[in-house]
Design a protein around this motif. Structure first.
Motif, short mmCIF file in Angstrom:
data_model
loop_
_atom_site.label_atom_id
_atom_site.label_comp_id
_atom_site.label_asym_id
_atom_site.label_seq_id
_atom_site.Cartn_x
_atom_site.Cartn_y
_atom_site.Cartn_z
N VAL A 261 0.92 -1.18 0.00
CA VAL A 261 0.24 0.02 0.18
C VAL A 261 0.89 1.11 0.18
CG1 VAL A 261 -1.72 1.48 1.15
CG2 VAL A 261 -1.88 -1.13 1.05
N ASN A 262 2.00 1.16 0.86
CA ASN A 262 2.72 2.41 1.00
C ASN A 262 3.53 2.83 -0.32
OD1 ASN A 262 3.56 4.70 2.85
ND2 ASN A 262 5.56 3.58 2.63
N TYR A 267 3.96 6.47 -5.05
CA TYR A 267 3.74 6.77 -6.45
C TYR A 267 2.90 7.49 -6.60
CZ TYR A 267 2.59 6.20 -11.44
OH TYR A 267 2.40 6.34 -12.61
N PHE A 268 1.46 7.51 -6.19
CA PHE A 268 0.27 8.13 -6.68
C PHE A 268 0.18 9.56 -6.19
CE2 PHE A 268 -4.25 8.80 -6.23
CZ PHE A 268 -4.62 8.86 -7.50
N LYS A 269 0.48 9.93 -4.90
CA LYS A 269 0.32 11.10 -4.43
C LYS A 269 1.11 12.21 -5.07
CE LYS A 269 4.05 10.50 -0.82
NZ LYS A 269 4.41 10.68 0.81
N PHE A 270 2.21 11.88 -6.08
CA PHE A 270 2.83 12.95 -6.71
C PHE A 270 2.35 13.11 -7.94
CE2 PHE A 270 6.35 11.42 -4.07
CZ PHE A 270 6.92 12.43 -3.46
N ARG A 271 1.16 12.67 -8.36
CA ARG A 271 0.41 12.65 -9.65
C ARG A 271 -1.00 13.55 -9.32
NH1 ARG A 271 4.48 9.43 -9.87
NH2 ARG A 271 5.36 8.93 -11.69
N ILE A 279 -2.03 9.42 3.97
CA ILE A 279 -1.75 8.74 5.32
C ILE A 279 -1.92 7.25 5.30
CG2 ILE A 279 -2.01 8.67 7.82
CD1 ILE A 279 -3.43 11.48 7.85
N VAL A 280 -0.80 6.46 5.70
CA VAL A 280 -0.86 5.07 5.59
C VAL A 280 -0.41 4.69 7.03
CG1 VAL A 280 0.12 2.98 4.68
CG2 VAL A 280 -0.38 5.00 3.13
N MET A 303 -8.45 5.19 -4.86
CA MET A 303 -7.90 6.54 -4.56
C MET A 303 -8.63 7.71 -5.62
SD MET A 303 -5.56 6.46 -2.38
CE MET A 303 -4.46 4.95 -1.50
N LYS A 304 -8.87 7.22 -7.01
CA LYS A 304 -9.25 8.10 -7.86
C LYS A 304 -10.69 8.65 -7.44
CE LYS A 304 -6.68 7.04 -12.02
NZ LYS A 304 -6.54 6.32 -13.09
N ASN A 305 -11.63 7.56 -6.96
CA ASN A 305 -13.07 7.54 -6.33
C ASN A 305 -12.93 8.74 -5.29
OD1 ASN A 305 -15.37 6.09 -7.87
ND2 ASN A 305 -13.61 4.75 -7.79
N ALA A 306 -11.73 8.50 -4.46
CA ALA A 306 -11.93 9.31 -2.96
C ALA A 306 -11.56 10.72 -3.75
CB ALA A 306 -10.61 8.98 -2.44
#
Length: 402
Positions: A261-262, A267-271, A279-280, A303-306
């Motif tokens: 998950v981390n 990777y995802f948060k920079f995009r 927060i993980v 994540m995209k839905n969130a």
């Protein structure tokens, strides 16, 4: 305005249900009409039988009495005649094995042998119809009670049996049709996914070659921009690999849930927008059987839905915990978005359901399939409140000890 496919399908289901109710109601009403008609005829027959009894006591002509008796016996439905105080005088059409018995002392005479049977039948007839009153003498009258004929009783029950059989048939037909339709849809999706993976292969390979050429030509081995481009191309490789795996059983390997998950969150948060925080938290020692490319896809959809649910600023929290009683790992993905109505908790996982104008409504449907079919887990909306946020819960088997 684009019509939601799921809402359209639901409208058709309601429409079919409406017509089914109309058909069933029409069948019941028509059968009820027939029942009332037969009941009126049987009432008339019972009245003829009752009048024949009265005529039998008032006529002097023996031939006429015999004629009346024959007519009476040919028309009568099961009936019991009682006097003013309720004593049974005559019976007709009852079970002959329970009504009379040969008198041991006189072989030519029969005696009533089951009074409880008579009383039970009388009470049943009283519950069905009002009695027919006949005058026997100037100051005496009898009451004729009767019951529905076997034909009328069967006709009353028949529509319910008919509707039950039809309902069972429709249920079996719907189940078979639905299963066939889902199988066809699965084949289409599998074929489309594999073809997409095949089509992506060539441009991805070309992009990787161009990146290597740029590194050599501009001596940009350590350039951060090219490094991010390379990460994105590798991501495309992973996406293509995901599509190629659809329809086949993926291999699950034991990994630390926290690490998987981390890594994806990093990777995802920079995009995405820096106004959204990630927060993980949880125990890094908790392990489960995971296919990383597919599980990353699950996380990506959630994540995209969130992010789509968060208007501007907010947070996404992933909490990983162990449920000791069931030896299961809980992965709760919580956002601070606009929330989901309770009536939509199950609907959000239906193919085609979306709240976005340009959405396909497949993200959460694929997510559910990847968790339940491929990872042997569960996913559902744990909690949601409009205007405050939503929590999706993923449940995986704990494999921390082997």
């Amino acid at each position: 305005m684009k019509m939601n496919p799921y809402e359209n399908k639901r409208r058709w289901k309601y429409l079919l249900l409406f017509f089914a109710v109309i058909i069933a109601s029409g069948s019941l009403l028509y059968t009820s009409f027939l029942v009332r008609g037969i009941a009126r005829n049987e009432r008339t027959r019972a009245e003829v039988w009752a009048m024949s009894i009265r005529q039998q006591f008032s006529a002097d002509d023996n031939d006429f009495i015999k004629f009346v008796t024959d007519v009476r016996d040919s028309l009568a439905v099961p009936a019991i005649v009682v006097d003013e105080i309720g004593d049974i005088k005559f019976t007709r059409g009852l079970d002959s094995t329970k009504t009379y018995l040969q008198d041991p002392g006189n072989k030519k005479r029969k005696i009533k042998f089951d009074p409880l049977y008579f009383r039970a039948q009388l009470e049943y007839m009283k519950s069905q119809h009002e009695p027919i009153k006949i005058s026997i003498f100037s100051n005496e009258y009898w009451l004729v009670y009767y019951q529905d004929s076997p034909l009328l009783t069967q006709l009353k029950v028949f529509p319910y049996i008919q509707l039950t059989v039809i309902a069972i048939f429709l249920l079996v037909a719907y189940t078979a049709f639905n299963s066939s339709r889902k199988s066809e849809q699965n084949q289409v999706w599998v074929g489309l996914a594999k073809e997409t993976a095949h089509q992506l292969g060539t441009p991805i390979s070309s992009l990787m070659a161009w990146i290597e050429l740029m590194k050599d030509k501009f001596n940009a081995e350590d350039d951060p921009l090219i490094a991010e481009m390379e990460n994105d191309v590798k991501r495309l490789e992973i996406v293509a690999d995901r599509f190629s795996k659809i329809g086949s059983k993926p291999i699950l390997e034991v990994h630390s849930v926290y690490d998987v998950v981390n890594d994806y969150v990093n990777y995802f948060k920079f995009r995405v927008s820096n106004k959204i925080s990630f927060i993980v938290k949880g125990d890094a020692n908790l392990k489960a059987g995971i296919n990383i490319p597919l599980f990353d896809w699950v996380l990506e959809n959630l994540m995209k839905n969130a992010i789509n649910a968060i208007d501007n600023t907010g947070s996404i929290t992933v909490d990983i915990s162990l449920h000791n009683a069931k030896k299961q790992i809980y992965i709760d993905v919580t956002d601070t978005g606009k929330g989901i109505a309770k009536s939509k908790f199950l609907t959000v996982f239906q193919p085609g359901y979306t709240t976005r104008k340009r959405g396909w409504g497949l993200g959460l449907s694929l997510t559910k399939r990847m968790i339940e079919n491929y990872h042997e887990g569960q996913i559902f909306v744990k909690d949601s409140e409009l205007g405050k946020g939503t929590t999706f819960r993923i449940i995986l088997k704990n494999r921390s000890n082997g």
